[in-house]
Design a protein around this motif. Structure first.
Motif, PDB file in Angstrom:
ATOM      1  N   HIS A 170       0.858  -1.178   0.000  1.00 22.58           N
ATOM      2  CA  HIS A 170       0.000   0.000   0.000  1.00 22.58           C
ATOM      3  C   HIS A 170       0.896   1.230   0.000  1.00 22.58           C
ATOM      4  O   HIS A 170       1.830   1.327   0.800  1.00 22.58           O
ATOM      5  CB  HIS A 170      -0.899  -0.005   1.241  1.00 22.58           C
ATOM      6  CG  HIS A 170      -1.955   1.040   1.232  1.00 22.58           C
ATOM      7  ND1 HIS A 170      -1.684   2.360   1.580  1.00 22.58           N
ATOM      8  CD2 HIS A 170      -3.279   0.990   0.928  1.00 22.58           C
ATOM      9  CE1 HIS A 170      -2.802   3.061   1.494  1.00 22.58           C
ATOM     10  NE2 HIS A 170      -3.789   2.265   1.100  1.00 22.58           N
ATOM     11  N   VAL A 171       0.625   2.173  -0.908  1.00 23.69           N
ATOM     12  CA  VAL A 171       1.508   3.333  -1.069  1.00 23.69           C
ATOM     13  C   VAL A 171       1.705   4.071   0.249  1.00 23.69           C
ATOM     14  O   VAL A 171       2.837   4.380   0.639  1.00 23.69           O
ATOM     15  CB  VAL A 171       0.967   4.294  -2.145  1.00 23.69           C
ATOM     16  CG1 VAL A 171       1.818   5.562  -2.200  1.00 23.69           C
ATOM     17  CG2 VAL A 171       0.943   3.620  -3.508  1.00 23.69           C
ATOM     18  N   LYS A 172       0.627   4.344   0.949  1.00 26.46           N
ATOM     19  CA  LYS A 172       0.762   5.058   2.216  1.00 26.46           C
ATOM     20  C   LYS A 172       1.284   4.140   3.315  1.00 26.46           C
ATOM     21  O   LYS A 172       2.189   4.498   4.071  1.00 26.46           O
ATOM     22  CB  LYS A 172      -0.560   5.669   2.653  1.00 26.46           C
ATOM     23  CG  LYS A 172      -0.441   6.411   3.988  1.00 26.46           C
ATOM     24  CD  LYS A 172      -1.713   7.143   4.380  1.00 26.46           C
ATOM     25  CE  LYS A 172      -1.502   7.914   5.684  1.00 26.46           C
ATOM     26  NZ  LYS A 172      -2.734   8.647   6.100  1.00 26.46           N
ATOM     27  N   GLY A 187       3.934   8.344   3.348  1.00 25.65           N
ATOM     28  CA  GLY A 187       2.649   7.997   2.744  1.00 25.65           C
ATOM     29  C   GLY A 187       2.495   8.442   1.311  1.00 25.65           C
ATOM     30  O   GLY A 187       1.392   8.408   0.767  1.00 25.65           O
ATOM     31  N   SER A 188       3.576   8.828   0.651  1.00 20.22           N
ATOM     32  CA  SER A 188       3.492   9.347  -0.716  1.00 20.22           C
ATOM     33  C   SER A 188       4.269   8.470  -1.691  1.00 20.22           C
ATOM     34  O   SER A 188       5.029   7.582  -1.294  1.00 20.22           O
ATOM     35  CB  SER A 188       4.053  10.768  -0.772  1.00 20.22           C
ATOM     36  OG  SER A 188       5.467  10.754  -0.603  1.00 20.22           O
ATOM     37  N   PHE A 189       4.069   8.751  -2.987  1.00 22.87           N
ATOM     38  CA  PHE A 189       4.879   8.089  -4.001  1.00 22.87           C
ATOM     39  C   PHE A 189       6.360   8.379  -3.763  1.00 22.87           C
ATOM     40  O   PHE A 189       7.209   7.509  -3.932  1.00 22.87           O
ATOM     41  CB  PHE A 189       4.480   8.570  -5.394  1.00 22.87           C
ATOM     42  CG  PHE A 189       3.061   8.237  -5.783  1.00 22.87           C
ATOM     43  CD1 PHE A 189       2.622   6.920  -5.802  1.00 22.87           C
ATOM     44  CD2 PHE A 189       2.165   9.235  -6.144  1.00 22.87           C
ATOM     45  CE1 PHE A 189       1.317   6.601  -6.177  1.00 22.87           C
ATOM     46  CE2 PHE A 189       0.867   8.937  -6.525  1.00 22.87           C
ATOM     47  CZ  PHE A 189       0.436   7.622  -6.532  1.00 22.87           C
ATOM     48  N   ALA A 214      -3.925   3.095  -6.785  1.00 22.32           N
ATOM     49  CA  ALA A 214      -3.224   4.375  -6.753  1.00 22.32           C
ATOM     50  C   ALA A 214      -3.810   5.348  -7.759  1.00 22.32           C
ATOM     51  O   ALA A 214      -3.340   6.476  -7.881  1.00 22.32           O
ATOM     52  CB  ALA A 214      -1.733   4.169  -7.036  1.00 22.32           C
ATOM     53  N   ARG A 245      -3.920  12.047  -2.740  1.00 23.84           N
ATOM     54  CA  ARG A 245      -3.441  11.864  -1.368  1.00 23.84           C
ATOM     55  C   ARG A 245      -2.046  11.243  -1.329  1.00 23.84           C
ATOM     56  O   ARG A 245      -1.383  11.288  -0.300  1.00 23.84           O
ATOM     57  CB  ARG A 245      -4.421  11.009  -0.566  1.00 23.84           C
ATOM     58  CG  ARG A 245      -4.547   9.571  -1.030  1.00 23.84           C
ATOM     59  CD  ARG A 245      -5.719   8.873  -0.351  1.00 23.84           C
ATOM     60  NE  ARG A 245      -6.982   9.440  -0.776  1.00 23.84           N
ATOM     61  CZ  ARG A 245      -8.145   9.174  -0.192  1.00 23.84           C
ATOM     62  NH1 ARG A 245      -8.195   8.354   0.850  1.00 23.84           N
ATOM     63  NH2 ARG A 245      -9.257   9.740  -0.622  1.00 23.84           N
ATOM     64  N   TYR A 246      -1.610  10.647  -2.441  1.00 29.94           N
ATOM     65  CA  TYR A 246      -0.285  10.026  -2.475  1.00 29.94           C
ATOM     66  C   TYR A 246       0.768  10.921  -3.142  1.00 29.94           C
ATOM     67  O   TYR A 246       1.914  10.500  -3.296  1.00 29.94           O
ATOM     68  CB  TYR A 246      -0.342   8.685  -3.206  1.00 29.94           C
ATOM     69  CG  TYR A 246      -1.269   7.677  -2.569  1.00 29.94           C
ATOM     70  CD1 TYR A 246      -1.460   7.655  -1.189  1.00 29.94           C
ATOM     71  CD2 TYR A 246      -1.965   6.749  -3.336  1.00 29.94           C
ATOM     72  CE1 TYR A 246      -2.313   6.739  -0.602  1.00 29.94           C
ATOM     73  CE2 TYR A 246      -2.817   5.819  -2.758  1.00 29.94           C
ATOM     74  CZ  TYR A 246      -2.993   5.821  -1.391  1.00 29.94           C
ATOM     75  OH  TYR A 246      -3.838   4.911  -0.810  1.00 29.94           O
ATOM     76  N   SER A 248       3.028  14.088  -2.734  1.00 31.21           N
ATOM     77  CA  SER A 248       3.514  14.897  -1.612  1.00 31.21           C
ATOM     78  C   SER A 248       3.291  16.380  -1.891  1.00 31.21           C
ATOM     79  O   SER A 248       3.192  16.794  -3.057  1.00 31.21           O
ATOM     80  CB  SER A 248       4.992  14.622  -1.351  1.00 31.21           C
ATOM     81  OG  SER A 248       5.776  14.953  -2.478  1.00 31.21           O
ATOM     82  N   ASP A 546      -7.223   3.707   8.303  1.00 37.65           N
ATOM     83  CA  ASP A 546      -6.031   4.448   7.888  1.00 37.65           C
ATOM     84  C   ASP A 546      -5.259   4.834   9.141  1.00 37.65           C
ATOM     85  O   ASP A 546      -5.233   5.996   9.558  1.00 37.65           O
ATOM     86  CB  ASP A 546      -6.439   5.686   7.080  1.00 37.65           C
ATOM     87  CG  ASP A 546      -5.238   6.379   6.445  1.00 37.65           C
ATOM     88  OD1 ASP A 546      -4.117   5.887   6.608  1.00 37.65           O
ATOM     89  OD2 ASP A 546      -5.444   7.422   5.794  1.00 37.65           O
TER      90      ASP A 546
END
Length: 693
Positions: A170-172, A187-189, A214, A245-246, A248, A546
């Protein structure tokens, strides 16, 4: 306030979306039933509508126009005019600002308000009523972007399927607790692209990350009202845009591309979990965010009564893959992520819905045939979640050549076997050899079976050996959600304990299940955090959590779980070093150079009665080619057994590669096994090797 004037020219219908050509921007959107389409431009904060322009041309059901003054960074949305006639499948409402289906980036999130709905909430006529409030103030805005990126020497790993080891992440969740990262990257790419995170994946030995959704998605209103969020993200609304949300703060969609390149540099492929079966607009009582207001009757499959939706997804609607423009949108989306963003493959959520031409699943359905012949998509990794909620939705093994599939039968069988359930040996043997009875069709290979013991949906590995029952109270659904058939065993105590014997048994069970996974023919998939004992406290449906329940803490790993991580890394290294464990063809093929034998503890060959004895819980699998032999011994009984070994052919004695009881893996030099028999401990697995130097 006076709106700005913008020049608008005819433009082109050929490229859908907002296309910046270095001079101006072309806007094009499909709607077969609209009577007028207005392009709305907003200020840089997305708060104020600065212009409203009617698209001047309508060609082949595409509304289009060219604005020479519009540059990258411009925020926009659409208002689409047409009949508001839900009884006949039309839900046009120009008071609602709509997201461009081809938007490459979104600005902001939705702010839930009754104005986001096309009908008047609380009205006696329900969705047959019409809401005339402007929804722009609650809607995210689309962004005109310059998609050009300097990739440099990005080299795709192109890992062969037979050598692939997937890590579902999960990305985050993978970086939310990373103290080594600045707050803006957690929590970001960009956080996932951090060298420390990538180093963890490299040391573990996986070859691909399968990222949970994503693409742009929203939190469901009912979750927000309960103080929860849609953490998993299976609620897509933008098939071309990354989830905001992913990204930054201060970054843009190029952050995603940077992440892909850094993973590629480490030899790791990127597979996206995508949701094309339904959208976030839900059923007839859902909001009007995009497709519903653009052309409801084209984008969705409608029921016999067109006021309602034909739903095989359990999410309120089903995307209409049989419509040529909707199919084009999905294909364009997939190609965009491959060609412009360099992703290496896709895992398709509820893929049985994508294989229906309405009611019936077919391996030659419109979408499946389109992907199979596509010169771009046919060359990337394609993974189906081979079920949906419709009639005959369970289709494991029935997808066409070129596809791999999640094999949930593998999960259930391996869990049941190590739990000690009776009558599991025949199914276990199938799992170890690639589930040929399901996948050996039309020239498909063992890799078509994506084997897993755990995935995002269900217990983690630690919870599988710590809980008998689900504990989903935090989801605020009175523990009614989530599966009740978990094939789990708490080893004597429900949940956390400090009993050393129970903790030791749980560790032994974890090692046995992961060893089984990495020793099976097929494509193994590991759930993020299983390598370090991540627990969800018995929650087997943590889609709305979350928080620390779902997040990975790479720093807070105790000694025991660090040892388990190293054990798992050793198993992966062993698999990658022994071709017998990832064969290119099924073992029963006559032309195959590898032989498989099944042995009883007394060393004799398994007979029919042994397979069907419900109390048989011990078996040996011997794989042998022209230069090597591997012997995998499994015992899910609560007692240890003495297992008589066959005579080695290539060496003076067998060598012990894996011992799940001791927690040891020897990839290169392994200690010899003395004597004609070995002691196979309870609930343990041994791997022995016979190979000449």
């Amino acid at each position: 306030m006076t709106k700005q004037e913008f020049t608008v020219l005819e433009g082109s219908p050929w490229t859908l979306g907002a296309t910046w050509d270095g001079s101006g921007t072309n806007f094009a959107i499909f709607s077969a039933h609209a009577t007028k389409v207005e392009l709305c431009l907003f200020d840089s904060r997305g708060k104020r509508e600065i212009a409203r322009v009617t698209l001047p041309e309508y060609t082949d059901e595409i509304w289009h126009g060219y604005l020479p003054e519009v540059r990258p960074g411009q925020l926009y949305g659409y208002r689409v005019h047409g009949p508001y006639d839900p009884a006949n499948g039309h839900r046009f409402n120009p008071h609602k600002l709509l997201i461009d289906p081809y938007a490459l980036q979104l600005h902001g999130e939705i702010h839930w308000h009754d104005a986001a709905f096309g009908y008047r909430i609380g009205h006696a006529r329900e969705d047959l009523s019409m809401d005339r409030r402007d929804s722009a103030f609650v809607m995210p805005k689309c962004v005109v972007v310059d998609p050009a990126a300097t990739w440099g020497p990005d080299i795709r790993p192109n890992t062969p399927w037979a050598e692939t080891i997937i890590y579902e992440a999960h990305v985050k969740g993978i970086t939310a607790l990373s103290a080594d990262l600045p707050d803006n990257l957690r929590g970001s790419f960009g956080g996932l692209a951090d060298p420390k995170v990538i180093d963890h994946l490299v040391k573990l030995g996986v070859t691909a990350v399968e990222l949970m959704p994503a693409q742009a998605f929203f939190d469901d209103r009912y979750l927000i009202e309960k103080g929860l969020t849609n953490y998993w993200g299976y609620n897509t609304i933008g098939f071309f845009a990354p989830a905001t949300r992913y990204i930054s703060p201060g970054a843009n969609l190029h952050e995603f591309k940077m992440m892909v390149r850094r993973l590629h540099e480490a030899g790791i492929e990127v597979i996206l979990d995508v949701v094309y079966n339904h959208t976030a607009e839900g059923n007839q009582m859902g909001p009007t965010l995009s497709f519903r207001g653009i052309d409801n009757a084209s984008y969705y499959i409608l029921a016999d009564d067109p006021r309602y939706y034909f739903d095989t997804t359990g999410c309120g609607n089903t995307v209409n893959m049989t419509h040529p423009r909707v199919l084009q949108m999905v294909m364009d989306s997939l190609r965009y992520w491959v060609e412009s963003c360099h992703v290496d493959g896709f895992r398709f959520d509820l893929a049985s819905s994508l294989g229906r031409d309405r009611d019936q699943f077919s391996p030659s359905a419109t979408f499946l045939d389109a992907v199979r012949q596509d010169p771009v998509l046919s060359k990337v990794k394609l993974i189906a979640e081979p079920w949906d909620t419709g009639v005959n939705g369970y289709q494991v093994g029935n997808f066409p050549p070129g596809w791999a599939e999640w094999n949930d039968t593998y999960r259930d069988t391996v869990r049941s076997y190590w739990k000690g359930d009776p009558s599991t040996l025949p199914a276990l043997a199938s799992c170890l050899t690639g589930s040929a009875e399901k996948f050996d069709k039309r020239g498909r290979r063992p890799w078509a079976s994506v084997n897993f013991v755990t995935a995002h949906d269900g217990f983690t590995l630690m919870d599988t050996v710590s809980y008998n029952d689900k504990h989903n109270e935090a989801n605020h659904e009175d523990n009614r959600d989530g599966h009740s058939d978990n094939r789990s065993w708490n080893c004597g105590v429900e949940g956390a304990t400090d009993d050393p014997e129970i903790l030791a048994l749980r560790d032994k069970m974890r090692r046995a299940m992961m060893a089984t996974l990495l020793l099976s023919q097929g494509t193994p998939m590991i759930l993020m955090g299983d390598e370090i004992g991540r627990t969800q406290g018995g929650n087997n449906n943590a889609y709305c959590q979350d928080n620390e329940m779902n997040w990975l803490d790479l720093k807070g790993v105790d000694e025991g779980n660090a040892a388990f991580r190293d054990f798992l890394s050793g198993l992966i290294a062993l698999r990658r070093s022994r071709p017998l464990l990832s064969l290119p063809a099924f073992l029963h093929k006559k032309a195959h150079e590898v032989k498989v034998e099944w042995l009883r503890p007394d060393g004799a060959a398994m007979e029919e009665g042994d397979w069907h004895n419900p109390d048989s819980r011990v078996v040996g699998m011997k794989l042998q080619n022209a230069s090597q032999g591997l012997l995998v011994l499994l015992n899910s009984h609560y007692d240890s057994v003495s297992f008589k070994l066959p005579a080695p052919i290539y060496a003076a004695s067998w060598a012990c590669l894996v011992d799940t009881d001791a927690g040891t893996v020897h990839v290169r030099r392994a200690p010899p096994v003395e004597g004609e028999s070995v002691d196979l401990s309870s609930r343990s697995l041994l791997v022995l090797e016979d190979r000449g130097e």
